[in-house]
Scaffold this active site. Structure first.
Site, mmCIF file in Angstrom:
data_model
loop_
_atom_site.group_PDB
_atom_site.id
_atom_site.type_symbol
_atom_site.label_atom_id
_atom_site.label_comp_id
_atom_site.label_asym_id
_atom_site.label_seq_id
_atom_site.Cartn_x
_atom_site.Cartn_y
_atom_site.Cartn_z
ATOM 1 N N ARG A 53 0.843 -1.210 0.000
ATOM 2 C CA ARG A 53 0.000 0.000 0.000
ATOM 3 C C ARG A 53 0.879 1.261 0.000
ATOM 4 O O ARG A 53 0.483 2.306 -0.514
ATOM 5 C CB ARG A 53 -0.973 -0.005 1.197
ATOM 6 C CG ARG A 53 -1.878 1.217 1.241
ATOM 7 C CD ARG A 53 -3.168 0.980 2.035
ATOM 8 N NE ARG A 53 -2.949 0.302 3.292
ATOM 9 C CZ ARG A 53 -2.496 0.877 4.417
ATOM 10 N NH1 ARG A 53 -2.249 2.178 4.450
ATOM 11 N NH2 ARG A 53 -2.308 0.164 5.506
ATOM 12 N N TYR A 106 -15.171 14.343 -17.186
ATOM 13 C CA TYR A 106 -15.626 12.955 -17.073
ATOM 14 C C TYR A 106 -16.702 12.864 -15.978
ATOM 15 O O TYR A 106 -16.583 13.500 -14.931
ATOM 16 C CB TYR A 106 -14.421 12.050 -16.763
ATOM 17 C CG TYR A 106 -14.833 10.638 -16.503
ATOM 18 C CD1 TYR A 106 -15.402 9.878 -17.516
ATOM 19 C CD2 TYR A 106 -14.699 10.074 -15.241
ATOM 20 C CE1 TYR A 106 -15.822 8.579 -17.272
ATOM 21 C CE2 TYR A 106 -15.116 8.775 -14.996
ATOM 22 C CZ TYR A 106 -15.684 8.040 -16.019
ATOM 23 O OH TYR A 106 -16.107 6.761 -15.778
ATOM 24 N N ASP A 176 -6.727 16.518 -16.886
ATOM 25 C CA ASP A 176 -6.911 15.099 -17.198
ATOM 26 C C ASP A 176 -6.412 14.900 -18.627
ATOM 27 O O ASP A 176 -6.996 15.412 -19.583
ATOM 28 C CB ASP A 176 -8.406 14.746 -17.064
ATOM 29 C CG ASP A 176 -8.688 13.263 -17.294
ATOM 30 O OD1 ASP A 176 -7.923 12.615 -18.039
ATOM 31 O OD2 ASP A 176 -9.694 12.768 -16.758
ATOM 32 N N LYS A 201 -7.060 3.381 -19.956
ATOM 33 C CA LYS A 201 -7.343 3.663 -21.366
ATOM 34 C C LYS A 201 -6.077 3.467 -22.213
ATOM 35 O O LYS A 201 -5.523 2.384 -22.249
ATOM 36 C CB LYS A 201 -7.932 5.069 -21.469
ATOM 37 C CG LYS A 201 -9.083 5.326 -20.485
ATOM 38 C CD LYS A 201 -10.246 4.424 -20.767
ATOM 39 C CE LYS A 201 -11.446 4.499 -19.851
ATOM 40 N NZ LYS A 201 -11.467 5.185 -18.625
HETATM 41 N N1 PLP Z 1 -10.977 10.476 -17.047
HETATM 42 C C1 PLP Z 1 -11.490 10.215 -18.258
HETATM 43 C C2 PLP Z 1 -11.300 11.205 -19.354
HETATM 44 C C3 PLP Z 1 -12.184 9.020 -18.496
HETATM 45 O O1 PLP Z 1 -12.700 8.772 -19.714
HETATM 46 C C4 PLP Z 1 -12.342 8.106 -17.419
HETATM 47 C C5 PLP Z 1 -13.072 6.817 -17.606
HETATM 48 O O2 PLP Z 1 -13.742 6.610 -18.600
HETATM 49 C C6 PLP Z 1 -11.800 8.428 -16.179
HETATM 50 C C7 PLP Z 1 -11.120 9.612 -16.023
HETATM 51 C C8 PLP Z 1 -11.954 7.499 -15.001
HETATM 52 O O3 PLP Z 1 -11.087 6.433 -15.151
HETATM 53 P P1 PLP Z 1 -11.298 4.964 -14.512
HETATM 54 O O4 PLP Z 1 -12.493 4.375 -15.179
HETATM 55 O O5 PLP Z 1 -10.013 4.291 -14.789
HETATM 56 O O6 PLP Z 1 -11.552 5.178 -13.051
#
Ligand code: PLP
Length: 386
Positions: A53, A106, A176, A201
């Site tokens: 952790r 998101y 992001d 992703k």
């Molecule tokens: N940021 C973006 C642009 C995303 O498309 C996503 C998920 O689709 C996330 C953050 C969140 O990621 P996770 O699903 O790995 O928690």
């Protein structure tokens, strides 16, 4: 070193072995030489060998590589993109602070800003990503949070402008970078302080890992790590290994995603069934100049609007053979989603309209298929609904 070389020869870390590939350190615990050594390592930030952790040699490898790729001082891996966003946002805020976020972030990040942080006495407001963020600033603004390119019409935020506004006032900026990846866009080089990723992703790229990352100044990552220790959203050693394995081909994959998406976007624009195509590297994208100024490739993400509303979208989605209908993006296979249906529960019709989510909008995460096969498949799907 260029990105592709760095991905093949990443920093080796304190626990390098002679293995040409990396081992999986599938262990919760690491032995100490003495009581004193144990005490010392327990006080270290991100110790690679203490208790998983706190850190793990596999995490350390990926963290060093991502920090280098994004041009940051340090990185922290987490169990998902949302764990990274939650940790990065919350670890730097306290009651009475204000967060200014872009509106079309998101969905779960939006929930954090709209529903969770306000309950803890942290003010949050959101603005369209095309406005000058100075208009939303308050005396207590501590964080500006953006995402670019962003759902659903691949809108861009001007990262240099956001960084300028924030730097003058000592406000932290966070971007992001999931859609773009450090291959297409390096926000830290444009003045942004912290980058977050859903490594689920493109970074992992194979639809088989959930992971997240935060990259930024050492001091920021130290604070985030202390929070993360308590939040506990730790990446498993096996997923960290899969992520490193996926990263080896990140540059190759992203170049192919970019090429396929551009070819698809150009083709879709010519088809009579298509009303609009949203892709930053199409000359017709309203922010094309900004795309060229802050990105080196257009990403694999695009969206299209069809003539004929939701029914046309449903028929198109069922008619494509290579585009699979599934959540997520950035992996080897082309994926489609219908944002209006996906967000029917969480957003009102008015909110969807404000975010340009029409009933005929389909989002495409272009995969790594052969370009001609992909175009032929989309052509037959569109012809079948015309
Ligand atoms: N940021 C973006 C642009 C995303 O498309 C996503 C998920 O689709 C996330 C953050 C969140 O990621 P996770 O699903 O790995 O928690």
């Amino acid at each position: 070193m260029k990105a592709q070389t760095l991905l093949i020869h990443p920093p080796r870390g304190a626990t390098a072995t002679r293995a040409v590939t990396s081992p999986i350190w599938q262990s919760t615990s690491f032995e100490a030489d003495s009581i004193a050594a144990f005490a010392e390592i327990s006080q270290t930030v991100q110790p690679p060998e203490y208790y998983t952790r706190y850190g793990n040699p596999g995490h350390q490898q990926v963290e060093a590589l991502l920090a280098e790729l994004e041009g940051g001082e340090a990185a922290l891996m987490t169990a998902s993109g949302m764990a990274a966003i939650f940790t990065a946002v919350v670890s730097g805020l306290k009651q009475g602070d204000h967060v200014l976020a872009q509106r079309n972030v998101y969905a779960s990040a939006a929930t954090l800003f709209q529903k969770i942080l306000p309950r803890w006495g942290i003010e949050c407001s959101q603005l369209p990503q095309t406005v000058d963020f100075t208009e939303g600033l308050r005396p207590n603004t501590k964080l500006i949070y953006v995402e670019t390119p962003a759902n659903p019409v691949m809108g861009l935020t001007d990262l240099r402008a956001v960084a300028r506004v924030a730097k003058e006032r000592g406000i932290t900026t966070m971007a992001d970078n999931t859609f773009a990846t450090p291959i297409n866009q390096r926000p830290l080089g444009l003045g942004i302080d912290v980058v977050v990723h859903s490594a689920t992703k493109y970074l992992s790229g194979h639809h088989d890992v959930m992971a997240g990352a935060i990259v930024g100044p050492r001091e920021f990552i130290d604070r985030a790590w202390h929070f993360h220790l308590v939040a506990g959203g730790v990446l498993s050693p096996f997923d960290s290994w899969l992520l490193l394995r996926g990263l080896r081909t990140l540059e190759l994959r992203v170049q192919r995603h970019n090429r396929n998406a551009l070819a698809l976007a150009r083709y879709l624009k010519t088809h009579p069934a298509v009303a609009r195509v949203n892709y930053p590297f199409l000359e017709s994208h309203p922010q094309h100049a900004l795309a060229r100024a802050q990105m080196s490739g257009g990403t694999g993400m695009l969206s299209l609007e069809l003539h004929g509303g939701r029914e046309a979208a449903e028929r198109f989605v069922s008619a494509t053979r290579l585009g699979r209908y599934a959540a997520s993006l950035g992996g080897f296979t082309t994926l489609l989603v219908h944002p209006a249906a996906m967000w029917a529960e969480s957003l009102t019709g008015e909110q969807r309209a404000a975010m340009d989510v029409s009933d005929s909008l389909v989002r495409i995460s272009t995969g790594l298929e052969d370009e001609e096969d992909l175009l032929a498949d989309f052509a037959q799907a569109l012809d079948s609904i015309t």
